[in-house]
Design a protein around this motif. Structure first.
Motif, mmCIF file in Angstrom:
data_model
loop_
_atom_site.group_PDB
_atom_site.id
_atom_site.type_symbol
_atom_site.label_atom_id
_atom_site.label_comp_id
_atom_site.label_asym_id
_atom_site.label_seq_id
_atom_site.Cartn_x
_atom_site.Cartn_y
_atom_site.Cartn_z
ATOM 1 N N PRO B 72 0.787 -1.185 -0.144
ATOM 2 C CA PRO B 72 -0.178 0.223 -0.681
ATOM 3 C C PRO B 72 0.969 0.972 -0.143
ATOM 4 N N ALA B 73 0.102 2.570 -0.181
ATOM 5 C CA ALA B 73 0.865 4.003 -0.405
ATOM 6 C C ALA B 73 2.031 4.262 0.739
ATOM 7 N N HIS B 74 1.469 4.018 1.568
ATOM 8 C CA HIS B 74 1.778 4.378 2.671
ATOM 9 C C HIS B 74 2.846 3.457 3.202
ATOM 10 N N THR B 75 2.859 1.970 2.582
ATOM 11 C CA THR B 75 4.355 1.388 3.155
ATOM 12 C C THR B 75 5.079 1.481 1.818
ATOM 13 N N ARG B 76 4.563 2.153 1.181
ATOM 14 C CA ARG B 76 5.644 2.682 0.343
ATOM 15 C C ARG B 76 6.514 3.970 0.373
ATOM 16 N N ALA B 77 5.870 4.484 0.958
ATOM 17 C CA ALA B 77 6.632 5.980 1.820
ATOM 18 C C ALA B 77 7.461 5.711 2.764
ATOM 19 N N LEU B 78 7.299 4.143 3.217
ATOM 20 C CA LEU B 78 8.295 3.726 4.874
ATOM 21 C C LEU B 78 9.817 3.591 4.011
ATOM 22 N N ARG B 79 9.035 2.438 2.794
ATOM 23 C CA ARG B 79 10.527 2.105 2.057
ATOM 24 C C ARG B 79 11.063 3.925 1.002
ATOM 25 N N GLY B 80 10.621 4.512 1.049
ATOM 26 C CA GLY B 80 11.327 5.738 0.677
ATOM 27 C C GLY B 80 10.911 6.115 -0.887
ATOM 28 N N ILE B 81 9.540 5.966 -1.208
ATOM 29 C CA ILE B 81 9.360 6.603 -2.039
ATOM 30 C C ILE B 81 7.996 7.915 -2.098
ATOM 31 N N ALA B 82 8.017 8.701 -2.659
ATOM 32 C CA ALA B 82 7.223 9.988 -2.156
ATOM 33 C C ALA B 82 6.672 10.459 -3.628
ATOM 34 N N VAL B 102 3.932 16.616 8.675
ATOM 35 C CA VAL B 102 3.849 15.759 9.050
ATOM 36 C C VAL B 102 4.107 14.636 8.514
ATOM 37 N N GLY B 103 4.703 14.933 7.291
ATOM 38 C CA GLY B 103 5.841 14.135 6.426
ATOM 39 C C GLY B 103 7.274 13.546 7.469
ATOM 40 N N ALA B 104 7.395 15.330 7.832
ATOM 41 C CA ALA B 104 8.734 14.577 9.316
ATOM 42 C C ALA B 104 8.200 13.430 10.117
ATOM 43 N N PHE B 105 7.075 13.721 10.698
ATOM 44 C CA PHE B 105 7.027 12.316 12.046
ATOM 45 C C PHE B 105 7.448 10.600 11.481
ATOM 46 N N LEU B 106 6.810 10.970 10.947
ATOM 47 C CA LEU B 106 7.492 9.517 9.519
ATOM 48 C C LEU B 106 8.590 9.119 10.308
ATOM 49 N N ARG B 107 9.970 9.616 10.233
ATOM 50 C CA ARG B 107 10.692 9.136 10.299
ATOM 51 C C ARG B 107 11.260 9.530 12.172
ATOM 52 N N HIS B 108 11.005 10.509 12.446
ATOM 53 C CA HIS B 108 10.729 11.297 13.161
ATOM 54 C C HIS B 108 9.649 11.057 14.835
ATOM 55 N N PRO B 109 9.453 10.342 15.671
ATOM 56 C CA PRO B 109 8.325 9.658 16.667
ATOM 57 C C PRO B 109 8.389 11.565 17.040
ATOM 58 N N ALA B 151 7.008 16.294 1.063
ATOM 59 C CA ALA B 151 7.689 14.955 0.422
ATOM 60 C C ALA B 151 9.256 15.047 1.013
ATOM 61 N N LEU B 152 9.801 15.838 0.635
ATOM 62 C CA LEU B 152 11.391 15.612 1.015
ATOM 63 C C LEU B 152 11.303 15.816 2.586
ATOM 64 N N ALA B 153 10.081 15.811 3.647
ATOM 65 C CA ALA B 153 10.537 15.961 5.049
ATOM 66 C C ALA B 153 10.753 14.632 5.426
ATOM 67 N N THR B 154 9.509 13.753 4.092
ATOM 68 C CA THR B 154 9.765 12.022 4.757
ATOM 69 C C THR B 154 10.778 10.966 4.018
#
Ligand SMILES: Nc1ncnc2c1ncn2[C@@H]1O[C@H](COP(=O)(O)OP(=O)(O)OP(=O)(O)O)[C@@H](O)[C@H]1O
Ligand SMILES: [Mg+2]
Lengths: 324, 249
Positions: B72-82, B102-109, B151-154
């Motif tokens: 799914p889309a959110h998992t692809r974002a986690l893999r590194g596709i924005a 919101v984007g930055a939270f993905l890798r900075h909880p 997008a970059l913030a992810t």
């Protein structure tokens, strides 16, 4: 960071001293009831205000909490101090189940609202028909005034218990709003597609939100059952609580920490005041007049304060501060 | 060097319309790769398939050597596709900084880190002075930058840019080109859909051309500009002149 909890501490302190100014049982009953509605509304606000998923059926959770609290005591002899958290969990489980069914089916907007309404109605009809829940006669929790039994001689004590739950609800909401989960929930409300592009699992976020939301509203239901020691299907699963849980945050301020509390106090306060005033003027009670007040308040809010009373207050402060 | 993104045999139908027809493309790591084509060619549709927003009727998408077709889309974002959205999708009720966070939270909880990251990314794309404004109040150019910033913030490895220059005036476009280049220099691979030929010519290492859902050509910008199939796809010599003119610039 810590200072963001200061307004909560002040509000709770003010509410805590209120019973000291009155010995009237009617006033204390009203205050307890208003705070129970505020707590139910805090639950609704997590899902509806922060998450943008408007439920018309929070009675499903309130009622499950209420019946859970009453029946666990009456049918299973469980102590109310244990029954209350169990009833809360039961409400949360019902919320998670309804959420899984409707969010997995991609229901949103009015479809989601109608499905929640339908669930609450089905529960009401079942509770009214089933012997286990006491059917149409309802269920009575035996009176046994003892702190160990969560029944207190002084009405102020129960009020403080409800207030402690409201305080916990405020702290929880504030913590959530500042956490990653809160940011993701608001993002899903604002634009689900964009949120998913940023790695937000929107289904998981909505499921967590409805579980938390229904748990809090179920806690309010459990407190209601213990406060009045009597329930029937029309009270527990009635649309009145769905409506008040939704109106309070809308009038107070959707998706704000204090919105549900402010809204519930204003809504019920004005409703009660009108009832009393009209009762005096006309020499008798006018049934349903509080609903008229709710309707008028809602219309005024939609017209003049779309961001609720708290939003209106912020606008006024900004105007006053602006140099001439 | 193996490709960071490998698209193979992707077909996407909407009813009777074949929006993307057996498309294949590779994106090499560290490049800016262009995807161009006439209106309605299927560029955005291909992007949504790559990012996981629509499930293709056929074909596969592999990212960093792994098949991600079923994710799914959110998992692809986690893999590194924005991705960015051609039709911008700001969180209108939030401030610019909160949008990016919101984007930055993905890798900075933690909130503090996410906010700090959002500020840094916002400043890098030129949104510094606007960070506390409501996102709904931004101009078109501001919204395009916000799409990129979010997008970059992810912290992606692959950034899909869908017409981030559309609707900007020439001076705004000139301001954006170095921003895109700097993103690539920071190690983010870029696949961009763009109609502004001058930008494609000056930014892209490789260009893929899609027309009526089919990939018809790929090569360097200069090769593409000379390719008669491409000129034909754009229907007429006007397009050919624009391409040639852009290559000289
Ligand atoms: N969700 C959809 N449902 C039906 N048809 C669609 C859908 N999305 C795209 N299409 C159609 O698919 C075709 C390709 O559309 P797409 O948006 O991918 O083109 P594009 O190359 O991005 O065009 P543009 O340069 O105008 O952005 C168009 O004919 C479009 O109308
Ligand atoms: Mg497009």
């Amino acid at each position: 960071m810590r200072s963001s909890y200061l307004p909560i501490a002040i509000a709770v302190a003010v509410l805590a001293v209120l019973p000291l100014g009155t010995s009237s049982n009617t006033t204390l009953n009203f205050l307890s009831f208003a705070l129970i509605v505020a707590l139910a509304a805090q639950g609704w606000n997590i899902l509806g205000g922060y998450g943008g998923q408007f439920s018309f059926g929070h009675a499903a959770f309130f009622g499950t909490g209420a019946y859970g609290m009453a029946l666990l005591q009456v049918r299973f002899g469980i102590n109310p101090w244990l029954a209350l958290p169990l009833a809360t969990l039961m409400g949360a489980a019902v919320g998670a189940a309804i959420g899984a069914l409707s969010f997995r089916a991609r229901l949103r907007g009015s479809y989601f609202a109608l499905v929640t309404l339908a669930f609450a109605e089905v529960f009401r009809i079942l509770a009214n028909a089933w012997g286990f829940t006491g059917g149409a006669a309802g269920v009575l929790v035996p009176l046994r005034i003892e702190a160990a039994n969560m029944q207190f001689a002084d009405r102020a004590t129960f009020y403080w218990l409800v207030l402690a739950c409201v305080a916990a609800g405020l702290v929880l909401t504030q913590a959530m709003a500042r956490a990653r989960f809160g940011a993701w929930l608001v993002a899903v409300r604002e634009n689900e597609e964009a949120a998913r592009a940023l790695g937000v699992d929107s289904l998981a976020v909505k499921l967590r939100a409805i579980t938390l939301s229904s748990g809090i509203t179920a806690l309010a239901g459990g407190l209601y059952a213990q406060k009045f020691l009597y329930l029937d299907a029309g009270i527990a699963y009635g649309s009145w609580i769905s409506v008040e849980a939704l109106l309070a945050p809308i009038i107070g301020g959707l998706g704000t920490v204090f919105g549900p509390l402010v809204g519930a106090l204003v809504l019920l306060g004005l409703g009660e005041a009108t009832k009393i005033a009209l009762g005096h003027a006309l020499g008798g009670a006018v049934p349903g007049v509080d609903l008229v007040v709710f309707g008028v308040l809602l219309i005024l809010c939609v017209a003049f304060a779309p961001r609720g009373l708290l939003g209106l207050g912020a606008n006024v402060r900004r105007l006053l501060r602006r140099p001439v | 060097m193996s490709a960071l993104l490998q698209v193979r045999g992707v077909t996407m139908r909407f009813g009777g319309l074949v929006a993307v027809d057996d498309a294949a493309l590779d994106v090499a790591p560290g490049t800016i790769t262009g995807l161009i084509g006439p209106n309605g060619a299927g560029k955005t549709t291909l992007f949504t398939v790559i990012a996981g927003f629509q499930t293709a009727n056929a074909g596969s998408v592999a990212f960093a050597g792994e098949d991600v077709t079923a994710l799914p889309a959110h998992t692809r974002a986690l893999r590194g596709i924005a991705r960015t959205f051609q039709i911008v999708q700001p969180f209108a009720g939030l401030s610019v900084r909160e949008n990016i966070a919101v984007g930055a939270f993905l890798r900075h909880p933690s909130r503090g880190e996410a906010m700090a990251r959002a500020t840094a990314v916002g400043e890098a794309v030129g949104l510094g002075p606007l960070l506390d404004r409501p996102a709904g109040a931004l101009t078109v150019a501001g919204r395009k930058r916000l799409e990129m910033a979010r997008a970059l913030a992810t912290e992606p490895r692959l950034l899909l840019l869908d017409e981030v220059l559309a609707g900007l005036n020439p001076s705004e476009i000139r301001d954006m080109l170095p921003v895109v280049r700097r993103i690539r220099d920071d190690g983010v691979t870029i696949l961009m859909v763009e109609h502004v030929m001058q930008a494609v010519m000056s930014l892209c290492d490789t260009v893929h051309v899609i027309a009526q859902g089919r990939m018809i050509a790929h090569g360097t910008p200069a090769e593409i500009a000379r390719d008669p199939k491409v000129v034909e796809a754009y229907l007429g010599h006007g397009a050919a002149r624009r391409l040639a003119g852009g290559a000289d610039a």
